[in-house]
Design a protein around this motif. Structure first.
Motif, PDB file in Angstrom:
ATOM      1  N   GLU A 150     -54.663  41.187 -35.378  1.00 50.17           N
ATOM      2  CA  GLU A 150     -55.224  41.861 -34.220  1.00 50.17           C
ATOM      3  C   GLU A 150     -54.159  42.391 -33.270  1.00 50.17           C
ATOM      4  O   GLU A 150     -54.443  43.163 -32.376  1.00 50.17           O
ATOM      5  N   ASN A 199     -51.870  47.780 -34.804  1.00 57.30           N
ATOM      6  CA  ASN A 199     -52.859  48.815 -35.067  1.00 57.30           C
ATOM      7  C   ASN A 199     -53.239  48.836 -36.548  1.00 57.30           C
ATOM      8  O   ASN A 199     -52.481  48.385 -37.416  1.00 57.30           O
ATOM      9  N   ARG A 213     -61.969  49.616 -35.641  1.00 54.24           N
ATOM     10  CA  ARG A 213     -62.756  50.024 -34.475  1.00 54.24           C
ATOM     11  C   ARG A 213     -61.977  49.802 -33.179  1.00 54.24           C
ATOM     12  O   ARG A 213     -62.035  50.619 -32.258  1.00 54.24           O
ATOM     13  N   LYS A 214     -61.235  48.709 -33.129  1.00 55.53           N
ATOM     14  CA  LYS A 214     -60.453  48.414 -31.929  1.00 55.53           C
ATOM     15  C   LYS A 214     -59.316  49.420 -31.760  1.00 55.53           C
ATOM     16  O   LYS A 214     -59.052  49.902 -30.651  1.00 55.53           O
ATOM     17  N   THR A 215     -58.654  49.744 -32.884  1.00 59.99           N
ATOM     18  CA  THR A 215     -57.527  50.681 -32.826  1.00 59.99           C
ATOM     19  C   THR A 215     -57.966  52.043 -32.316  1.00 59.99           C
ATOM     20  O   THR A 215     -57.293  52.673 -31.500  1.00 59.99           O
ATOM     21  N   ASN A 263     -60.920  52.656 -30.815  1.00 56.79           N
ATOM     22  CA  ASN A 263     -61.873  52.509 -29.717  1.00 56.79           C
ATOM     23  C   ASN A 263     -63.276  52.966 -30.105  1.00 56.79           C
ATOM     24  O   ASN A 263     -63.957  53.668 -29.360  1.00 56.79           O
ATOM     25  N   LYS A 308     -67.188  52.059 -31.099  1.00 60.40           N
ATOM     26  CA  LYS A 308     -68.201  51.042 -30.852  1.00 60.40           C
ATOM     27  C   LYS A 308     -69.308  51.206 -31.877  1.00 60.40           C
ATOM     28  O   LYS A 308     -69.655  52.322 -32.257  1.00 60.40           O
TER      29      LYS A 308
END
Length: 211
Positions: free
Chosen positions: A2, A5, A75-77, A79, A81
């Motif tokens: 986490e 990237n 999804r986090k890299t 952004n 949702k």
């Protein structure tokens, strides 16, 4: 995982497992251009999110990683949702469609109509058949009586001529007719025809020798 990237993790895993883009594309079934876009961190070159999720899960499987974790990192890299029920693949426009009962009935009705039409056409325009029972043999026969009765059967819907004379058959198609023979060889021609003109002819020869 986490702390980095998505595309960095992906590059590291390829190096760790001595894989290149071509080989990864071969074992995963994902197009090279999409793998390159993931390695470059260029999400704009990727298809819609539901497809990308499938690619990420597939890559995780090939690289022996946790698919859910890798997808969460993607999804986090970038952004992204989740969109709940809307985050699904588009409908397959090539999928088989349900056919209504009325259409199925219509198809069967058309097939039945075509079969019936074919049967009727054959009945009216096909080659007619005739069975001559007396004389049954096509070979020359010899008789001593001047009156000879020919007989046989046809389709009662067909027309029968015996030596050019109209002969009416019974309801079952059977027919018989007395012929007055002349001394010597007599030729009897049976000609049966259908409504649209197809004909079948049968010839018999009778030798009349008066006693």
């Amino acid at each position: 995982m986490e702390d980095k990237n998505f595309h960095i993790i992906l590059r590291e895993q390829l190096e760790l497992k001595s894989l290149n883009v071509q080989k990864l594309a071969s074992i995963s079934g994902i197009q090279e251009r999409y793998i390159k876009a993931m390695l470059e961190g260029d999400a704009e070159k990727l298809p819609s999110l539901p497809y990308v999720r499938g690619y990420v899960i597939k890559l995780a499987d090939c690289l022996k990683l946790d698919g859910d974790e890798l997808w969460a990192l993607y999804r986090k890299t970038y952004n992204f949702k989740t969109s709940g029920a809307k985050d699904t693949l588009p409908k397959n426009r090539f999928a088989a469609k349900t056919i209504s009962k009325s259409k199925i009935f219509a198809v069967f009705a058309v097939v039945a109509l075509l079969l019936y039409a074919g049967t009727q056409f054959n009945r009216l325009a096909g080659v007619p058949e005739i069975t001559v029972r007396n004389p049954a043999s096509a070979n020359l026969i010899s008789v001593t009586e001047q009156t000879f009765t020919v007989s046989g059967s046809i389709n009662p819907e067909n027309k029968l001529l015996i030596n050019g004379e109209n002969t009416v058959s019974g309801a079952d198609g059977s027919f018989s007719k007395e012929i007055q023979l002349q001394p010597g060889i007599n030729t009897v021609v049976f000609k049966v025809s259908r409504f649209l003109g197809k004909e079948t002819s049968v010839v018999r020869q009778i030798l009349y020798q008066p006693e």
